[in-house]
Write a protein that holds these residues in place. Structure first.
Motif, PDB file in Angstrom:
ATOM      1  N   ARG A 225     -27.945  -9.253   1.622  1.00  0.00           N
ATOM      2  CA  ARG A 225     -28.924  -9.733   2.596  1.00  0.00           C
ATOM      3  C   ARG A 225     -28.268 -10.031   3.935  1.00  0.00           C
ATOM      4  O   ARG A 225     -28.835  -9.760   5.000  1.00  0.00           O
ATOM      5  CB  ARG A 225     -29.615 -10.997   2.068  1.00  0.00           C
ATOM      6  CG  ARG A 225     -30.603 -10.748   0.941  1.00  0.00           C
ATOM      7  CD  ARG A 225     -31.289 -12.028   0.528  1.00  0.00           C
ATOM      8  NE  ARG A 225     -31.955 -12.681   1.648  1.00  0.00           N
ATOM      9  CZ  ARG A 225     -32.479 -13.909   1.585  1.00  0.00           C
ATOM     10  NH1 ARG A 225     -32.393 -14.602   0.448  1.00  0.00           N
ATOM     11  NH2 ARG A 225     -33.083 -14.422   2.627  1.00  0.00           N
ATOM     12  N   ASP A 229     -29.580  -8.109   7.312  1.00  0.00           N
ATOM     13  CA  ASP A 229     -30.126  -8.908   8.419  1.00  0.00           C
ATOM     14  C   ASP A 229     -29.113  -9.152   9.528  1.00  0.00           C
ATOM     15  O   ASP A 229     -29.464  -9.743  10.554  1.00  0.00           O
ATOM     16  CB  ASP A 229     -30.619 -10.262   7.893  1.00  0.00           C
ATOM     17  CG  ASP A 229     -31.749 -10.116   6.884  1.00  0.00           C
ATOM     18  OD1 ASP A 229     -32.433  -9.077   6.923  1.00  0.00           O
ATOM     19  OD2 ASP A 229     -31.928 -11.027   6.057  1.00  0.00           O
ATOM     20  N   GLU A 231     -26.709 -11.289   9.542  1.00  0.00           N
ATOM     21  CA  GLU A 231     -26.626 -12.746   9.688  1.00  0.00           C
ATOM     22  C   GLU A 231     -25.583 -13.278   8.711  1.00  0.00           C
ATOM     23  O   GLU A 231     -25.844 -13.391   7.515  1.00  0.00           O
ATOM     24  CB  GLU A 231     -27.983 -13.401   9.396  1.00  0.00           C
ATOM     25  CG  GLU A 231     -29.062 -13.082  10.424  1.00  0.00           C
ATOM     26  CD  GLU A 231     -30.342 -13.848  10.147  1.00  0.00           C
ATOM     27  OE1 GLU A 231     -30.290 -14.821   9.358  1.00  0.00           O
ATOM     28  OE2 GLU A 231     -31.387 -13.462  10.698  1.00  0.00           O
ATOM     29  N   ARG A 234     -26.217 -15.955   5.937  1.00  0.00           N
ATOM     30  CA  ARG A 234     -26.916 -15.663   4.684  1.00  0.00           C
ATOM     31  C   ARG A 234     -25.937 -15.488   3.520  1.00  0.00           C
ATOM     32  O   ARG A 234     -26.338 -15.545   2.363  1.00  0.00           O
ATOM     33  CB  ARG A 234     -27.779 -14.414   4.828  1.00  0.00           C
ATOM     34  CG  ARG A 234     -29.039 -14.636   5.681  1.00  0.00           C
ATOM     35  CD  ARG A 234     -29.980 -13.464   5.554  1.00  0.00           C
ATOM     36  NE  ARG A 234     -31.215 -13.683   6.288  1.00  0.00           N
ATOM     37  CZ  ARG A 234     -32.272 -14.329   5.808  1.00  0.00           C
ATOM     38  NH1 ARG A 234     -32.216 -14.822   4.582  1.00  0.00           N
ATOM     39  NH2 ARG A 234     -33.360 -14.479   6.535  1.00  0.00           N
TER      40      ARG A 234
END
Length: 278
Positions: A225, A229, A231, A234
């Motif tokens: 994830r 994303d 990010e 995460r």
């Protein structure tokens, strides 16, 4: 005796020494140390599940708990030395091969090398903590986020992080499936166990291995994830991965089950220390 025969004899003696009492003792000390860590992590996760959110359910939290016990410094050094023993045993498997009919195959040697590197890192972190008596570096969660952020910054970083996450998911599934199928039977001296002992070992091996595999798989999903994303936040370490289990529709009871499974895996590690064929 010709040179070839002498060389073969020398290799045989070296292999026998690698399988001798010193290496066997190192391996059994390593399994014991691993068991202590999983017991403590599982116990800390249980406390989190029942509301004590100030705990840190990872290796750092386990070391903190040990440090606060009577003779904490001695326990920390013993734990670190046991993990050094595990690393040395895995190194002997790289050089001389492991037990079993395919123990000298390239695949088994590569797996042993990866495990050796992992236990070198873990042993170093434990011994560094024993020296300073302070948590060395950041928590597992912060380390995961930092490593993910650095990886995402390099060319193709998203693909790299995503692939690594998928590998971890696969490893988690592999660990869980092998535990449920009781593949560990091939590594144990089952003939030395009573029927009751074997049943107890199976409970700890199956439940503990399944819980350990689930934690790996969930951590891998978070890494995927983070890559998708873009990010880093995460990505999750062991502590945040365990806490996330309490946020599912099953609530804290899923975390309770997994935490209990980690405790059982700690007990299973003690069984490995006693009955593992080395």
């Amino acid at each position: 005796m010709n040179t070839s025969a002498m060389a073969q004899s020398g290799r045989f003696r070296a292999r026998r020494m690698a399988r001798g009492s010193v290496t066997e003792g190192a391996a059994r000390a390593g399994f014991t140390a691993r068991g202590v860590i999983y017991l403590l992590v599982g116990a800390l996760a249980l406390q989190i599940a029942f509301g004590d959110t100030g705990r840190q359910a990872d290796r750092g939290g386990a070391l903190q708990e040990l440090a606060h016990q009577p003779f904490g410094a001695v326990l920390l050094w013993a734990l670190g030395i046991g993990l050094v023993g595990m690393a040395l045993w895995r190194l002997s498997e790289v050089v001389f091969g492991s037990v079993g009919k395919d123990g000298r195959s390239p695949r088994k040697r590569l797996m042993a090398a990866a495990r050796c590197a992992f236990y070198v890192f873990v042993a170093y972190s434990v011994l560094a903590f024993a020296v300073s008596r302070h948590q060395s570096g950041n928590s597992s969660d912060q380390q995961s986020r930092d490593a993910t952020a650095r990886a995402l910054e390099i060319p193709g970083g998203q693909w790299l992080v995503g692939a690594a996450g998928l590998v971890v998911v696969g490893a988690g599934g592999w660990i869980a499936v092998r535990a449920v199928m009781r593949k560990y039977h091939g590594k144990l001296r089952l003939g030395q166990m009573s029927r009751r002992t074997r049943r107890l070992v199976d409970v700890t091996g199956v439940a503990g291995g399944a819980a350990r595999g689930l934690v790996f798989a969930v951590a891998g999903v978070f890494a995927v994830r983070a890559a998708i994303d873009y990010e880093p936040d995460r990505a999750k370490g062991l502590d945040d991965t365990l806490r996330s289990l309490a946020e599912t529709p099953l609530g804290p009871w899923l975390l309770v089950c997994v935490a209990a499974g980690l405790v059982l895996f700690g007990v299973f590690s003690f069984a490995m220390a006693r009955w593992r064929r080395v």
